[in-house]
Write an enzyme that holds these catalytic residues in place. Structure first.
Site, PDB file in Angstrom:
ATOM      1  CG  ASP A   1      -2.144   0.921   1.013  1.00 29.83           C
ATOM      2  OD1 ASP A   1      -2.069   1.811   0.131  1.00 29.83           O
ATOM      3  OD2 ASP A   1      -3.149   0.762   1.734  1.00 29.83           O
TER       4      ASP A   1
HETATM    5  C1  NOJ Z   1      -4.005   3.998   0.215  1.00 33.63           C
HETATM    6  C2  NOJ Z   1      -5.161   3.069   0.197  1.00 33.63           C
HETATM    7  O1  NOJ Z   1      -5.200   2.327   1.388  1.00 33.63           O
HETATM    8  C3  NOJ Z   1      -5.138   2.121  -0.990  1.00 33.63           C
HETATM    9  O2  NOJ Z   1      -6.334   1.396  -1.003  1.00 33.63           O
HETATM   10  C4  NOJ Z   1      -4.949   2.882  -2.261  1.00 33.63           C
HETATM   11  O3  NOJ Z   1      -4.957   2.002  -3.365  1.00 33.63           O
HETATM   12  C5  NOJ Z   1      -3.660   3.665  -2.197  1.00 33.63           C
HETATM   13  N1  NOJ Z   1      -3.719   4.575  -1.061  1.00 33.63           N
HETATM   14  C6  NOJ Z   1      -3.366   4.452  -3.467  1.00 33.63           C
HETATM   15  O4  NOJ Z   1      -4.249   5.508  -3.566  1.00 33.63           O
END
Ligand code: NOJ
Length: 889
Positions: A305
């Protein structure tokens, strides 16, 4: 080139490798039983995470991956070490046009791979659709619609040049109803979520886009998911929260849908921000090496993530394959990988086979969904601006060119969106034939949730507000509305075409005018209310992602009570990200109907009009339980950290949502799986046939050794890896695989620097590329675990007859009692949506019950086992309306 190179001397600390007593790191296959014997009983949360090495490498014979593997091998064999590193490491936050991109391989014609949110449509662009949330889509209980939604979303991503769609979501599963991102996922039931995620993945990948199942794993709340974010809210923590989950609960609940994702051939998986049993998810060898890659046989790649990467070598050895967005902190210009991964492979800390395996997994996923090198759809949008022209490298502000081509990718998806949202709408109450509406004389629509946001549907960044109708919740799981049909607009058009009188008050606090309106003669009042939530980086009205409570927002309860005190035909429509407390008014005789319309997306008004007027006969089923109080759920978000490293114990084990209500013998307001229709159905003729499947065989034997994909001849001359030359177009803050010095070799030597024996700071076997034994619960070729887990042991059928006077869909459900003293009374194991049954017509409901469906995870043998306890199947229309039952022989 200053600023993106981290001196190697600091790298062991940077890589997060801690020195350890080697006896703490048994070989991954040694003594597994002893090691785990004391662990893992349900509801006794783990607080440590055992090591598991080496990281499993790709299997050339894995089902569905054979061609992809062959193509990847051909491509990866031509790559240099730094090209491979470039593929594994993002170029940094806002370094390019997508929310994440890796480096290019121009020599071999590979343009940059684009990772883009979200699970409801292409995020941060224009001329794309907004689909109903996963939670709303799964309330259809309709596999075809879940697949169709995935396919349509995939087509839109592909049309924009996206390589990986960052969805769908199985974590959160929905442990606590307050969880801010539950709406992005499916349901707090592993089987329903597993089918939801698998169908969505198949759809996305059939469109030629890699799906990304996220967030792996235990990502069940927003509070404390990231230390920095929490510090921003004033919490005094130093590390992300640890979700402490025992082995049994992990397998029977949280890992289950990821097994379905892997079995569906998912190309990528995102590891989460949180820690699991006190080890960060993206460097947790137990989770990534053992459960995901070994036991489930996942062949695709694991990406972090955004900002969930906390170490260099240890994450590489623990099974991570891609760092997103690539920099340590956004725009630091530094990376745990990039340059550092290049060095780690040169100096042997990360074996070359591990880097090869990362590149293989990424390229195999790329080929698996039908891509070919050189014919990728060019990225034709920019996440950071809707302007047509701008810098392609937004963070650096350079590379002026056309960055938005405004490609309209919506096709006719609006029709599908309207259908899914209507079919996912749940009719919770309907008395006095309040619904369907039939040319009501006077229709009054009340509530802010029926109208538009004064700032427009996209007025709040990432939908971080609750103004107007709730068509989407907030966070990265969003997309820009191309339009948003409000309930007010659609209902007004319908009412007027019918000759009804129509008036609306699109506010919750206009008491005087509202009272005057709904007290008039012959009024049918439809009250729209909502409850919102989202991702932790946005705080809406004191809700830091997770909901602060389960009540309706903006005095919704008072609005319903005021209207229903004056109007004897008050219909309530709820848009929400999960259950809300309805206890105060749901049984009022003047509240004649209650409808849950979820998070419907762009066609909101049309979908609810179809339901309220009966153009679509409701058959959506509640994908969660509606309790009487917040406490009745038995689980909640941890809102206050008890120390610098917050501990979230999953001490309820497998007992979340309906399992908890059933176990504690509480009657909810509406149970899981519940939903009404404008017709009625009867259930009869339950038949159970045993298939005579072969007995279960634990897998034995050994894998091959880690393959040599590269040359096996990595130069240790750092001059070979230097940043090209002064004419190379260096981009500020961009992450590269190159070195900027050749003088660090000495300092880079772990032995000298740390005074340790060679490799002693690495977990034993972490670099071992020799053949490894298979896990009993794994499979030699079939992703998703031992293939025999999916053998069908029983076929169950039942008749479902439409006993009413109008045609309609019905959602028969099959539950199983596994029979043990620690098992939930019933667990969902099958369902179908029988469509368009005419009055008097009988449909046949059929479920193939697999071995996994009847098994428990046995922590001692580390395998699935069918217990000796008697097993009963139940069939009916909800988790509590189960008129048919039969004991399995
Ligand atoms: C954080 C989020 O938890 C995730 O779901 C997302 O894909 C990423 N940011 C990128 O935006």
């Amino acid at each position: 080139m200053v600023g993106h190179f981290w001196p190697l001397a600091a790298s062991a600390a940077l890589f997060g490798v801690t020195s350890a007593n080697p006896s703490q790191f048994p070989h991954r296959y040694q003594n597994v039983e002893n090691r785990l014997r004391q662990r893992g009983s349900s509801g006794t949360p783990e607080t440590t995470s055992p090591p598991f090495y080496p990281s499993p490498w790709m299997n050339p014979n894995a089902d569905g991956w054979e061609n992809a593997y062959a193509q990847a091998k051909e491509f990866v064999s031509k790559m240099t070490l730094m090209e491979k590193v470039n593929l594994t490491t993002g170029v940094g936050w806002e370094g390019e046009q997508c929310v994440g991109q890796v480096g290019t391989i121009p020599r071999l014609g590979l343009t940059s791979l684009c990772m883009q949110d979200s699970p409801v449509g292409v995020r941060l662009t224009d001329f794309a659709s907004v689909f109903p949330s996963g939670q709303t889509a799964v309330a259809t209980f309709d596999r075809q619609l879940l697949y169709a939604r995935g396919l349509a979303m995939g087509q839109e991503h592909r049309g924009k040049g996206v390589t990986v769609q960052l969805g769908p979501v199985a974590g959160p599963l929905g442990r606590a109803p307050e969880g801010g991102r539950n709406w992005e996922g499916f349901a707090p039931d592993p089987v329903l979520t597993g089918i939801g995620i698998a169908e969505t993945i198949k759809g996305i990948q059939d469109a030629g886009v890699i799906a990304c199942a996220k967030h792996f794993i235990g990502n069940e709340q927003e509070h404390f998911r990231q230390a920095g974010e929490a510090q921003g809210y004033g919490y005094n923590i130093t590390q992300s929260l640890s979700s402490n989950i025992d082995d049994k609960t992990m397998h029977e609940m949280y890992l289950w849908p990821f097994a379905d994702a892997v079995r569906a051939g998912v190309g990528s998986i995102m590891c989460s921000y949180n820690q699991v049993n006190n080890s960060y998810s993206c460097q947790n060898s137990k989770m990534l090496n053992n459960l995901l890659k070994d036991e489930l046989g996942f062949q695709g790649f694991v990406m972090t993530d955004w900002g969930a990467h906390h170490s260099g070598v240890s994450s590489a050895l623990a099974g991570l394959d891609m760092s997103m967005p690539g920099d340590t902190a956004f725009n630091s210009g530094l990376s745990y990988w990039g340059t550092n991964l290049t060095l780690a492979v040169i100096n042997g800390t990360v074996p070359e086979w591990r880097l090869d395996d990362m590149a293989m997994r990424i390229m195999a996923a790329f080929f698996k969904v039908g891509n070919t090198v050189g014919s990728q759809v060019p990225i034709n949008f920019d996440s950071w601006t809707l302007d047509t022209y701008g810098p392609v490298h937004m963070a650096a502000g350079i590379g002026q060119q056309q960055i938005n081509h405004h490609v309209d990718v919506r096709a006719d998806h609006g029709t599908l969106i309207r259908e899914i949202a209507a079919k996912g709408t749940v009719l919770l109450k309907n008395v006095n034939n309040a619904l369907p509406l039939n040319k009501p004389k006077f229709l009054a629509v009340i509530g802010e949730d029926a109208g538009s946001n004064p700032d427009g549907p996209n007025g709040c960044s990432d939908r971080g507000c609750d103004n107007g109708t709730l068509g989407m919740a907030w966070g990265s799981g969003t997309a820009n509305f191309p339009y948003l049909i409000t309930p007010d607009a659609a209902l007004q058009a319908k009412a007027i075409s019918d000759g009804s009188t129509y008036q609306s008050i699109l506010a919750n606090n206009q008491w005087a005018s509202t009272s005057a309106l709904v007290a008039q003669d012959s009024v049918t009042a439809v009250v729209f209310v909502n409850a919102d939530s989202g991702e932790g980086y946005i705080n809406v009205d004191g809700n830091e992602g997770d909901r602060q409570n389960l009540t309706l927002w903006k005095d919704g309860d008072a609005l319903i009570q005021n209207v229903s005190s004056l109007c004897s035909n008050t219909i309530v429509v709820i848009h929400s990200t999960g259950p809300v407390l309805v206890d105060a008014w749901y049984d009022s005789p003047n509240v004649t109907a209650i409808v849950w319309a979820g998070i419907p997306g762009q066609e909101s008004g049309n979908s609810i009009t179809d339901i309220l007027y009966g153009a679509v006969n409701p058959a959506g089923r509640s994908p969660f339980t509606w309790g009487t109080t917040r406490e009745s759920y038995g689980t909640d978000v941890l809102y206050e950290p008890e120390g610098p490293l917050p501990q979230l114990d999953f001490s309820e084990g497998v007992f979340i949502d309906y399992r908890h209500f059933d176990k504690t013998n509480q009657t909810p307001v509406y149970e899981f799986g519940y939903g009404l229709s404008y017709t009625t159905f009867s259930y009869s003729n339950l038949q159970v046939a045993k298939t005579g499947a072969a007995p279960y065989t634990p897998t034995e034997g050994y894998t091959g050794a880690a393959p040599t994909i590269g040359t096996g001849n990595v130069s240790t001359n750092l001059n070979d890896y230097l940043f090209p030359n002064a004419s190379f177009p260096y981009v500020w803050q961009y992450i590269y695989p190159y070195l900027n010095t050749s003088s660090s070799a000495k300092a880079a030597s772990g032995d000298e620097y740390y005074g340790l024996a060679s490799d002693s700071y690495l977990p034993p076997h972490a670099t071992d590329g020799s053949a490894q034994p298979y896990l009993a619960a794994a499979d030699k070729i079939s992703p998703g675990g031992n293939a025999a887990l999916y053998d069908v042991l029983y076929t169950v059928t039942a008749d479902v007859t439409n006993t009413g006077s109008v045609a309609g869909d019905e959602v028969p459900q099959l539950y199983v009692s596994l029979g043990g003293p620690n098992d939930p009374p019933v667990v969902l194991r099958g369902f179908d949506r029988l469509s368009d049954l005419a009055p008097g017509q009988t449909g046949v409901f059929e479920v193939a019950l697999t071995r996994r469906d009847l098994s428990n995870w046995d922590t001692t043998s580390q395998n699935w086992v069918i217990s000796d306890y008697p097993k009963t199947v139940y069939v009916g229309s909800s988790s509590r309306k189960l008129p048919l039952q039969c004991t399995l022989a």
